[in-house]
Design an enzyme around this catalytic site. Structure first.
Site, PDB file in Angstrom:
ATOM      1  CG  MET A   1     -28.089  36.950   8.282  1.00 20.03           C
ATOM      2  SD  MET A   1     -29.676  37.560   8.254  1.00 20.03           S
ATOM      3  CE  MET A   1     -29.357  38.356   9.815  1.00 20.03           C
TER       4      MET A   1
ATOM      5  CB  ILE B   1     -26.659  39.990  17.196  1.00 22.02           C
ATOM      6  CG1 ILE B   1     -27.323  39.127  18.216  1.00 22.02           C
ATOM      7  CG2 ILE B   1     -25.425  40.590  17.780  1.00 22.02           C
ATOM      8  CD1 ILE B   1     -26.281  37.793  18.501  1.00 22.02           C
TER       9      ILE B   1
ATOM     10  N   GLY C   1     -27.015  43.976   7.313  1.00 20.84           N
ATOM     11  CA  GLY C   1     -25.668  43.005   7.717  1.00 20.84           C
ATOM     12  C   GLY C   1     -26.087  42.551   9.396  1.00 20.84           C
ATOM     13  CB  SER C   2     -26.256  41.748  12.159  1.00 17.04           C
ATOM     14  OG  SER C   2     -27.675  41.675  11.863  1.00 17.04           O
ATOM     15  NE  ARG C   3     -23.730  35.976  16.599  1.00 22.22           N
ATOM     16  CZ  ARG C   3     -22.482  35.916  17.437  1.00 22.22           C
ATOM     17  NH1 ARG C   3     -21.486  36.456  17.088  1.00 22.22           N
ATOM     18  NH2 ARG C   3     -22.821  35.487  18.581  1.00 22.22           N
TER      19      ARG C   3
END
EC number: 4.1.1.65
Length: 219
Positions: A99, A157, A187-189
């Site tokens: 993301m 994450i 932000g991240s995943r």
């Protein structure tokens, strides 16, 4: 009208207050109209970016116990077999969705069922696409078992910019596919861990649409 996620309301209010104070101070301290206009334009752009980050669009998907839907918006960056050692302790398929700060950051349950496992792990803040971010970064791990008895894990994450992960899942709770499961700020995943016999319907590079797009079918 933009539909906002509840996790952003306090931040949006504080941002509006800070930007308003800055603009009033510039108006009182400077007599240059150009400076005032530039500060106002920059403030509007900043607030618009924060506003779009916390948007929470409605998504529509007919619940299907044999389908796994995307838990978030973003780009599919990994599809691979892994040794999952936290819960399953066997070989699984991992799909990772990255993301960017421009994506919707609402996280949604990929399947309906019973939450069998939910755990928060403190950790580092490596960039989200780093190979070891799923093991070393701040993260959560949630396992939901569908009515047919097939468990699916997903992990929130944190990335280099993320500093707070919100997890709604509670062990023993019944959850509905596509409803809000949490939020990752800035932000991240998200990783989705599937059985080896799952039929994956996406490929690396695809754009995921949380709450709607089908990632895989369970057998």
């Amino acid at each position: 009208m933009i539909r906002l996620h509840t996790e952003g309301k306090t931040i949006l209010f504080r941002a509006l207050l800070i930007l308003a104070v800055i603009n009033v101070a510039v108006f009182l301290l400077f007599t240059n109209e150009w400076v005032e206009n530039i500060v106002l334009i920059v403030s509007i752009v900043i607030y618009a970016l924060v506003l779009q980050f916390f948007r929470n669009p409605k998504r529509y998907h007919q619940v299907d116990n044999n389908q796994v839907i995307a838990p978030c918006d973003g780009k599919v960056v990994v599809i691979e077999e892994i040794d999952e050692q936290e819960y399953f302790k066997d070989r699984r398929i991992q799909i990772s969705i990255f993301m960017s700060p421009l994506n919707v950051h609402v996280n949604r349950y990929p399947i309906s069922g019973l939450v069998k496992y939910a755990k928060y792990h403190p950790g580092a803040y490596l960039v989200a696409w780093h190979p070891k971010s799923s093991l070393l970064n701040e993260r959560t791990s949630v396992v939901v078992e569908n009515p047919e008895g097939t468990p699916v894990m997903y992990k929130q994450i944190a990335g280099a910019l993320a500093r707070r992960i919100i997890m709604y899942a509670k062990e023993g709770a019944k959850v509905l596919q596509g409803t809000d499961s949490g939020f990752i700020k800035f932000g991240s995943r998200v990783d989705i861990i599937l059985p080896l016999d799952a039929n994956v319907l996406v490929k690396v590079g695809d754009k995921a649409r949380g709450g709607e797009q089908i990632l895989a079918e369970l057998k």
